[in-house]
Write a protein that holds these residues in place. Structure first.
Motif, short mmCIF file in Angstrom:
data_model
loop_
_atom_site.label_atom_id
_atom_site.label_comp_id
_atom_site.label_asym_id
_atom_site.label_seq_id
_atom_site.Cartn_x
_atom_site.Cartn_y
_atom_site.Cartn_z
N MET A 93 0.82 -1.21 0.00
CA MET A 93 0.00 0.00 0.00
C MET A 93 0.86 1.26 0.00
O MET A 93 0.60 2.21 -0.75
CB MET A 93 -0.93 0.00 1.21
N GLU A 125 3.03 1.72 -3.33
CA GLU A 125 2.27 1.96 -4.56
C GLU A 125 1.36 3.17 -4.44
O GLU A 125 0.60 3.46 -5.36
CB GLU A 125 1.45 0.73 -4.92
N ALA A 126 1.41 3.85 -3.30
CA ALA A 126 0.49 4.96 -3.07
C ALA A 126 0.63 6.04 -4.14
O ALA A 126 -0.37 6.63 -4.58
CB ALA A 126 0.73 5.56 -1.68
N THR A 183 -1.22 4.92 -7.28
CA THR A 183 -2.58 4.42 -7.12
C THR A 183 -3.56 5.36 -7.81
O THR A 183 -3.47 6.58 -7.69
CB THR A 183 -2.94 4.30 -5.62
N CYS A 217 -9.57 0.83 -11.77
CA CYS A 217 -9.13 -0.49 -11.30
C CYS A 217 -8.85 -1.40 -12.49
O CYS A 217 -9.76 -2.02 -13.05
CB CYS A 217 -10.19 -1.12 -10.39
N ARG A 226 -3.63 -6.01 -12.27
CA ARG A 226 -2.25 -5.76 -11.90
C ARG A 226 -1.32 -6.34 -12.95
O ARG A 226 -1.37 -7.53 -13.25
CB ARG A 226 -1.95 -6.36 -10.53
N ASN A 244 -4.19 -2.05 -8.45
CA ASN A 244 -3.65 -0.91 -7.73
C ASN A 244 -4.55 0.30 -7.92
O ASN A 244 -4.25 1.22 -8.67
CB ASN A 244 -2.23 -0.61 -8.23
N CYS A 245 -5.69 0.26 -7.24
CA CYS A 245 -6.60 1.41 -7.23
C CYS A 245 -7.08 1.61 -5.81
O CYS A 245 -6.93 0.74 -4.95
CB CYS A 245 -7.78 1.19 -8.19
N TRP A 246 -7.68 2.77 -5.55
CA TRP A 246 -8.01 3.12 -4.18
C TRP A 246 -9.03 2.17 -3.57
O TRP A 246 -8.99 1.89 -2.37
CB TRP A 246 -8.54 4.56 -4.13
N GLN A 260 -7.06 -0.95 -2.60
CA GLN A 260 -6.11 -0.60 -1.55
C GLN A 260 -6.83 -0.54 -0.20
O GLN A 260 -6.29 -0.92 0.84
CB GLN A 260 -5.42 0.73 -1.84
#
Length: 356
Positions: A50, A53-54, A57, A61, A64, A209-211, A214
């Motif tokens: 997390m 990759e912030a 991000t 979506c 990966r 890797n999307c909010w 995450q």
């Protein structure tokens, strides 16, 4: 275990019955502290991904593409970051208080699991491209992982004794385990069909890797954090009871808190020394959990009820289960230890591709 040995027909076992108690206590400590070590690694793995990759991000979506991270901070740094918070958590000793945290953790986990299912059922690749069977070495690791997954004997008596209506524990146990079995089978099957050999030790590490996803990792980590104290409770009670019996009453609280702190630090050190989530799960499951779940229970039934004319079917069943547990313990432990000492490319260290 001790009481069963005291009443068994064999004189040697009756004389050494206390060693039955010591053996079970030792296996319980190893198993439960192993669970706690795995929790350390799970939280650190997800926290690392997390944080690192912030900066990339996004709100979109997408699947990966890259599993390998260029780590700016070692995974051990994240374990040390979590350490003081877990020390404070294990100072809570009342199981009823911990059950409140556990309930919140379960709600959080179920919500996160729903989002994981929602993602993995979309656009599943053709499963005919996956191998029909893995190597026998993989099965040995699977055995330890499966036993680890369903091993909860250390909490059975503790939870039952804290229930308002303990006579309903059997219903709660059967219902809970049935739901867990269904969830594990569905998540494991669909997850492998979705990610194939790139499936990581924790499926949360495969999420986009999307909010949104995450937040799933964050919620899962919070859920694991709050259930840590429950897994820690049984070994702490065993060890602390021995320690405080050796000190004066004025030092009981200090000794209690000191032992809890030392145990959490020991767990953290073990996780730092062996930061391999998948293999540690298999090792703990094969080495100690299989003894508690498959070897000792049928052995107890045999020595306790054999004088009462047990049926041949029951005797055969107990012997078969014990042999299965013993074989799984020996060969599963060997394979997990063998994999741990092998040099490995850490870019794929937590991926099932390691074993293909």
């Amino acid at each position: 275990m001790m009481y069963s040995l005291e009443t068994c027909p064999n004189a040697w076992l009756r004389t050494h019955s206390v060693w039955g108690r010591y053996t079970v206590s030792f296996l319980l400590i190893i198993t439960q502290l192993g669970f706690c070590s795995v929790y350390f690694m799970f939280m650190a793995d997800n926290l690392q991904q997390m944080v690192e990759e912030a900066y990339v991000t996004s709100n979109t979506c997408q699947p990966r593409k890259i599993l390998v991270l260029t780590s700016t901070l070692d995974i051990r740094f994240y374990m040390l970051t979590i350490l003081p918070f877990l020390i404070l958590l294990v100072f809570i000793q009342n199981l009823r208080v911990l059950s409140v945290f556990s309930t919140l953790a379960s709600i959080t986990t179920l919500g996160s699991m729903a989002l994981i299912f929602e993602y993995i059922v979309q656009e599943i690749p053709d499963p005919r491209n996956l191998p029909l069977m893995a190597s026998w070495k993989t099965f040995l690791l699977f055995f330890g992982t499966a036993i680890f997954t369903f091993e909860g004997v250390g909490m059975v008596l503790s939870l039952k004794n804290q229930m308002k209506h303990p006579q309903q524990f059997s219903f709660v146990l059967y219902l809970g385990m049935s739901l867990v079995i269904v969830l594990y089978i569905c998540l494991g099957t669909l997850g492998y069909m979705k990610f194939g050999s790139n499936t990581q030790a924790s499926i949360t590490l495969n999420l986009p890797n999307c909010w949104l996803y995450q937040s799933v990792k964050l919620r899962y980590s919070i859920g694991i954090f709050f259930t840590y104290a429950l897994q820690f409770h049984a070994p702490a009670e065993i060890i602390i009871s021995v320690v405080i019996s050796q000190v004066s009453e004025s030092w009981v609280l200090f000794a209690d808190l000191s032992v809890r702190t030392a145990l959490v630090c020991l767990i953290c050190v073990s996780a730092i020394l062996i930061p391999r989530l998948d293999l540690v799960i298999s090792l703990v499951g094969s080495m100690s959990s299989s003894a508690l779940a498959l070897i000792i229970p049928p052995f107890l039934e045999l020595i306790t009820f054999y004088p009462e004319d047990m049926s041949c079917v029951t005797i055969a069943k107990d012997i078969m289960i014990s042999i299965l547990g013993l074989l799984g313990c020996v060969f599963g432990t060997y394979q997990a230890l063998y994999e741990l000492i092998q040099p490995i490319n850490y870019s794929i260290a937590n991926s099932t591709a390691v074993y293909t």
